[in-house]
Design a protein around this motif. Sequence first.
Motif, short mmCIF file in Angstrom:
data_model
loop_
_atom_site.label_atom_id
_atom_site.label_comp_id
_atom_site.label_asym_id
_atom_site.label_seq_id
_atom_site.Cartn_x
_atom_site.Cartn_y
_atom_site.Cartn_z
N MET A 1 8.23 -12.04 -0.19
CA MET A 1 8.10 -10.63 0.21
C MET A 1 7.61 -9.82 -0.98
SD MET A 1 10.94 -8.30 2.07
CE MET A 1 12.10 -8.15 0.75
N ASN A 2 6.46 -9.18 -0.82
CA ASN A 2 6.00 -8.43 -1.99
C ASN A 2 6.58 -7.01 -2.01
OD1 ASN A 2 4.43 -6.66 -0.52
ND2 ASN A 2 2.65 -8.02 -0.56
N LEU A 3 6.25 -6.33 -3.08
CA LEU A 3 6.87 -5.03 -3.35
C LEU A 3 6.57 -4.00 -2.25
CD1 LEU A 3 8.54 -3.69 -5.56
CD2 LEU A 3 6.42 -2.83 -6.54
N TYR A 6 8.56 -4.48 0.72
CA TYR A 6 9.93 -4.06 0.46
C TYR A 6 10.06 -2.54 0.62
CZ TYR A 6 14.51 -3.52 -1.56
OH TYR A 6 15.82 -3.20 -1.73
N PHE A 7 9.08 -1.83 0.02
CA PHE A 7 9.10 -0.36 0.10
C PHE A 7 8.99 0.08 1.55
CE2 PHE A 7 8.91 2.16 -3.83
CZ PHE A 7 9.04 1.14 -4.74
N GLU A 13 15.97 4.35 3.03
CA GLU A 13 16.96 4.38 1.94
C GLU A 13 16.36 4.95 0.65
OE1 GLU A 13 18.77 0.40 1.47
OE2 GLU A 13 17.87 0.10 3.46
N ILE A 14 15.11 4.54 0.39
CA ILE A 14 14.47 5.01 -0.84
C ILE A 14 14.29 6.53 -0.79
CG2 ILE A 14 12.37 4.93 -2.24
CD1 ILE A 14 12.08 2.00 -1.45
N ALA A 184 12.22 -0.49 -6.93
CA ALA A 184 12.42 0.47 -5.83
C ALA A 184 13.12 1.72 -6.34
CB ALA A 184 13.24 -0.17 -4.72
N GLY A 185 13.87 1.60 -7.43
CA GLY A 185 14.47 2.78 -8.05
C GLY A 185 13.59 3.35 -9.13
N ALA A 186 13.00 2.46 -9.91
CA ALA A 186 12.28 2.92 -11.11
C ALA A 186 10.97 3.62 -10.77
CB ALA A 186 12.01 1.73 -12.03
N ILE A 187 10.23 3.07 -9.78
CA ILE A 187 8.92 3.67 -9.49
C ILE A 187 9.04 5.09 -8.94
CG2 ILE A 187 6.86 3.46 -8.04
CD1 ILE A 187 7.01 0.45 -8.49
#
Lengths: 212, 268
Positions: A1-3, A6-7, A13-14, A184-187
């Motif tokens: 599963m790529n980023l 995931y996003f 949630e993000i 997912a938090g840092a970006i």
Amino acid sequence: MNLLEYFARHHREILQATLEHVWLVGIAMLLAVAVGVPLGVLVARQPWLARPILGGANIAETIPSLALFGFLLPVPWLGDRAERIAIAALALYALLPIIRNTAAGITGVDRAIRDAARGMGMTEWQILFQVELPLSFSTMLAGIRVATVLTVGIATIAAAVGAGGLGEFIFRGLAMVNNQLILAGAIPAALLALIADFLLGVCERRLQPARS
Amino acid sequence: MSSETKRTAGRSSLPDAHPVIEFRHASYQLPDGRALLRDLNLAVERGETLVLLGRSGAGKSTALKLINRMLEPSDGAVLVEGRSTLEGDPIELRRRIGYVIQEVGLFPHFTVEQNISLLPRLEHWPDERIRARVAELLQLVGLSEAEFLHRYPHQLSGGQRQRVGVARALAADPPILLMDEPFGALDPLTRAEVQCEFQDLQRRLKKTIVIVTHHVAEALLLGDHIGVIDAGALVGLHTPKDFMSATEPVTAAYTANVRMFEKLEAPE
């Protein structure tokens, strides 16, 4: 599963965490400005207060953020809720650049302008509100901008005391050794910092006083 | 000091019985004890222009700042319209005294209109009266209202800034005008131009004016009296006419300077 997947899957949630993050930073900055600007004026006006005020803010700045969150836990009203601790700590960090730039802005007002204002019979308050503060706005805003970018970053650590925000993903990711979770938090946090920097930079240029 | 205040109080029932500005043994010392001004005695009558002439640092600006209580005399007294400057509210005193300084000190974040109207606004004049006053003042200093009203100071030339500075100082129609090197930052040609305009203004307005300068030509052109200040003391007080024949050394040095230029002009 790529980023990206995931996003896409966790966008709710993000987004939720991002909003929490903005809220923490926003309230902390409002507090820091409300306290920092008057302190900056004091520093500029009463040189004997400069050392204790700037010194105090400097010390707050040097306390490692994780430790500061910990120190605030036992404080009565603050310790009751994680967000209160987070906001208080973030505001404390934001204080120094705001105080310093407010003071620099005011002491940077041309002596001749102050003299003219005094000589024509303006009161000290009128000089402060109609001359010194307006002429300091862009310098003050530069301080607020630095403080905001700093605070967006530090706010990720607020998750350590359970205050929420984008730090949640980072801490979870660290615990699970999951880079996607960390990103997912840092970006979004990095994007937030960039957006805040850009928007405040625009305001700063708008408020640049016309200098002769 | 108390006997002097009493004497003044007795006289102030007659509006014109006393000079508008009076220095009585006025001294000013820095906190470290250095004297910037020693035992100054001077009077300026209503409608008169006094020029204080002297080197930089001689104490001229200090004398000026004693009049609007930007500084307070460490000894003696300064009286404005018969009252010691230390009596009453300094803000109220300053609003009756126009103040023009070399760097002009226009507020860079205000337009010409806002700069000129600041004091009337602080004094809560009605809008209509403020508008009319600003228009009147711009006309008085020779700036077109349509062209300059909404400009910012950085969009003006040095001479124009100076004119706005004078207009601002006159805004609330103060009876007294203090000018600290008012034309000092201008190039010689603009300076001469603005000086001549000011001379004309002076005749029309009949204000009581104190000008500080180190330019002897300016002193001769604008002053009814010229007070020569050197090292914190008044060393001579002359009308422009007898200034040229004054004998005390400092003044003689100034007149020698003027004659030097006259010689250049004289045909061979």
